[in-house]
Design a protein around this motif. Sequence first.
Motif, mmCIF file in Angstrom:
data_model
loop_
_atom_site.group_PDB
_atom_site.id
_atom_site.type_symbol
_atom_site.label_atom_id
_atom_site.label_comp_id
_atom_site.label_asym_id
_atom_site.label_seq_id
_atom_site.Cartn_x
_atom_site.Cartn_y
_atom_site.Cartn_z
ATOM 1 N N LEU A 83 0.828 -1.206 0.000
ATOM 2 C CA LEU A 83 0.000 0.000 0.000
ATOM 3 C C LEU A 83 0.865 1.261 0.000
ATOM 4 O O LEU A 83 0.560 2.239 -0.693
ATOM 5 N N GLU A 84 1.919 1.245 0.765
ATOM 6 C CA GLU A 84 2.824 2.393 0.812
ATOM 7 C C GLU A 84 3.499 2.628 -0.531
ATOM 8 O O GLU A 84 3.718 3.774 -0.944
ATOM 9 N N ARG A 85 3.802 1.541 -1.230
ATOM 10 C CA ARG A 85 4.356 1.684 -2.580
ATOM 11 C C ARG A 85 3.315 2.264 -3.529
ATOM 12 O O ARG A 85 3.627 3.107 -4.380
ATOM 13 N N GLU A 86 2.076 1.803 -3.419
ATOM 14 C CA GLU A 86 0.973 2.368 -4.212
ATOM 15 C C GLU A 86 0.857 3.866 -3.970
ATOM 16 O O GLU A 86 0.674 4.659 -4.897
ATOM 17 N N SER A 87 0.930 4.250 -2.709
ATOM 18 C CA SER A 87 0.782 5.652 -2.343
ATOM 19 C C SER A 87 1.857 6.517 -3.002
ATOM 20 O O SER A 87 1.586 7.617 -3.489
ATOM 21 N N LYS A 88 3.078 6.007 -3.037
ATOM 22 C CA LYS A 88 4.177 6.759 -3.644
ATOM 23 C C LYS A 88 4.043 6.829 -5.159
ATOM 24 O O LYS A 88 4.495 7.780 -5.789
ATOM 25 N N GLU A 89 3.397 5.804 -5.741
ATOM 26 C CA GLU A 89 3.242 5.780 -7.197
ATOM 27 C C GLU A 89 2.057 6.604 -7.678
ATOM 28 O O GLU A 89 2.150 7.328 -8.675
ATOM 29 N N TYR A 90 0.933 6.524 -6.951
ATOM 30 C CA TYR A 90 -0.299 7.139 -7.441
ATOM 31 C C TYR A 90 -0.752 8.359 -6.645
ATOM 32 O O TYR A 90 -1.612 9.111 -7.122
ATOM 33 N N TRP A 91 -0.256 8.531 -5.437
ATOM 34 C CA TRP A 91 -0.637 9.677 -4.602
ATOM 35 C C TRP A 91 -2.156 9.753 -4.392
ATOM 36 O O TRP A 91 -2.760 10.817 -4.494
ATOM 37 N N ASP A 92 -2.763 8.596 -4.118
ATOM 38 C CA ASP A 92 -4.217 8.585 -3.961
ATOM 39 C C ASP A 92 -4.688 7.761 -2.760
ATOM 40 O O ASP A 92 -5.826 7.309 -2.719
ATOM 41 N N ILE A 93 -3.808 7.556 -1.781
ATOM 42 C CA ILE A 93 -4.129 6.746 -0.613
ATOM 43 C C ILE A 93 -4.213 7.622 0.637
ATOM 44 O O ILE A 93 -3.309 8.414 0.911
ATOM 45 N N ILE A 94 -5.309 7.468 1.382
ATOM 46 C CA ILE A 94 -5.475 8.136 2.673
ATOM 47 C C ILE A 94 -5.780 7.045 3.691
ATOM 48 O O ILE A 94 -6.776 6.325 3.556
ATOM 49 N N GLN A 95 -4.934 6.925 4.700
ATOM 50 C CA GLN A 95 -5.088 5.849 5.679
ATOM 51 C C GLN A 95 -4.938 6.389 7.099
ATOM 52 O O GLN A 95 -4.024 7.165 7.385
ATOM 53 N N MET A 96 -5.864 5.957 7.967
ATOM 54 C CA MET A 96 -5.757 6.269 9.393
ATOM 55 C C MET A 96 -5.689 4.967 10.181
ATOM 56 O O MET A 96 -5.945 3.882 9.639
ATOM 57 N N ASP A 97 -5.354 5.060 11.461
ATOM 58 C CA ASP A 97 -5.057 3.859 12.228
ATOM 59 C C ASP A 97 -6.234 3.302 13.026
ATOM 60 O O ASP A 97 -6.026 2.590 14.007
ATOM 61 N N PHE A 98 -7.477 3.559 12.601
ATOM 62 C CA PHE A 98 -8.616 2.867 13.216
ATOM 63 C C PHE A 98 -8.742 1.474 12.595
ATOM 64 O O PHE A 98 -8.198 1.203 11.524
ATOM 65 N N VAL A 99 -9.453 0.576 13.277
ATOM 66 C CA VAL A 99 -9.624 -0.788 12.785
ATOM 67 C C VAL A 99 -10.670 -0.785 11.676
ATOM 68 O O VAL A 99 -11.808 -0.361 11.880
ATOM 69 N N ASP A 100 -10.293 -1.274 10.517
ATOM 70 C CA ASP A 100 -11.120 -1.171 9.317
ATOM 71 C C ASP A 100 -12.067 -2.365 9.213
ATOM 72 O O ASP A 100 -11.738 -3.400 8.626
ATOM 73 N N THR A 101 -13.267 -2.220 9.781
ATOM 74 C CA THR A 101 -14.286 -3.259 9.724
ATOM 75 C C THR A 101 -15.585 -2.659 9.219
ATOM 76 O O THR A 101 -15.745 -1.431 9.168
ATOM 77 N N TYR A 102 -16.535 -3.529 8.869
ATOM 78 C CA TYR A 102 -17.844 -3.058 8.427
ATOM 79 C C TYR A 102 -18.515 -2.223 9.518
ATOM 80 O O TYR A 102 -19.146 -1.199 9.240
ATOM 81 N N GLN A 103 -18.359 -2.641 10.754
ATOM 82 C CA GLN A 103 -18.971 -1.933 11.871
ATOM 83 C C GLN A 103 -18.371 -0.545 12.062
ATOM 84 O O GLN A 103 -18.979 0.311 12.701
ATOM 85 N N ASN A 104 -17.162 -0.328 11.520
ATOM 86 C CA ASN A 104 -16.490 0.964 11.693
ATOM 87 C C ASN A 104 -16.588 1.866 10.459
ATOM 88 O O ASN A 104 -15.834 2.840 10.335
ATOM 89 N N LEU A 105 -17.518 1.565 9.549
ATOM 90 C CA LEU A 105 -17.689 2.423 8.378
ATOM 91 C C LEU A 105 -18.107 3.845 8.754
ATOM 92 O O LEU A 105 -17.815 4.795 8.028
#
Length: 326
Positions: free
Chosen positions: A123-145
């Motif tokens: 993902l970090e490589r994707e971010s450097k290539e495309y500049w289109d990734i936004i990520q935060m450190d919450f747990v990514d589940t359906y309940q946390n949408l």
Amino acid sequence: MAKLSPRRVLTYLAVAGLSTVLAILVLNNIYLPYHKNWTPISKELYDVISPSSYRYILNQPDLCEKKRPYLVLMIPVTLRETEARTAIRKTWGHESLTSGVTILSFFVLGQPVQNNPTLQLQLERESKEYWDIIQMDFVDTYQNLTIKTIMIMNWIAKYCQRAQYAMKIDADTFLNVPYLVNYLHAKGESSRENYITGSVIRDGHPKRNSLSKWFLSEDIYPDTSYPTYVSGAAYVFSTDLALKIYLASRFVQPVPLEDVYVGLCLRVLGVKPVYSTRFLRLRNLFEVRKLKYDRCTFDSRITVNGFKPQYLLKIWYDFQKARFTC
């Protein structure tokens, strides 16, 4: 965990109190033309959904300022949805689809329940290539949408307010970008402020069956019906609403259904979603059903639901012929 000094505790409480007061003043004096006495939820509940409770792992804070998009597409995904991100970049998320307007796409995600260093590095490589990734450190589940959605609103308000419109759209959705841009242009001034549109749901009710994917207990949501809201599959809104929804979240108890939650925030704001239809309301432009692909049928919709990455790539070349044949 390190123990906070009394001085730091007092400072923290003062900042938290000030932010609540500010939200109340802003909402009551500016954003609530039909004033109601809304009470802030407890700090413990608000901390669950507040973006200030989490930190950015990957971010693109300067891109909107540099490119000043007309429309920004915010696409919730998970770490594992590499194929979906690739397919969207090659189809409706590509910047070259419209002339005369700039459209930016961002993939929004948290962290998986189980740490996966290999996928995170990818993902970090994707971010450097495309500049289109936004990520935060919450747990990514359906309940946390809901957390992810408020994160989206806060990000737009903080980093992309100069865009005229934003769209939250799921990764399994087909998007007809030229149709959407033409539709928004036709709306003109009527859609520049307090505007949100999509597949509008007026008669929603909470599911009380604990086996349902959309289950809500009476303890979490005691009302027997939902306010008017738009389906979370895809909706478009004027960017001024991002900050307003973010501030309104201070007054709305979290529920795990993010589209209903946005509807609850809109109720606080006194904002009503707008239907997007053509031909005297006979056709919903934000199609929530899965339709069999037909070039001209899809050319007459803004979105269609239920697309796997491989199928989206398969039909995309054919769909480009629609402008000449439909």
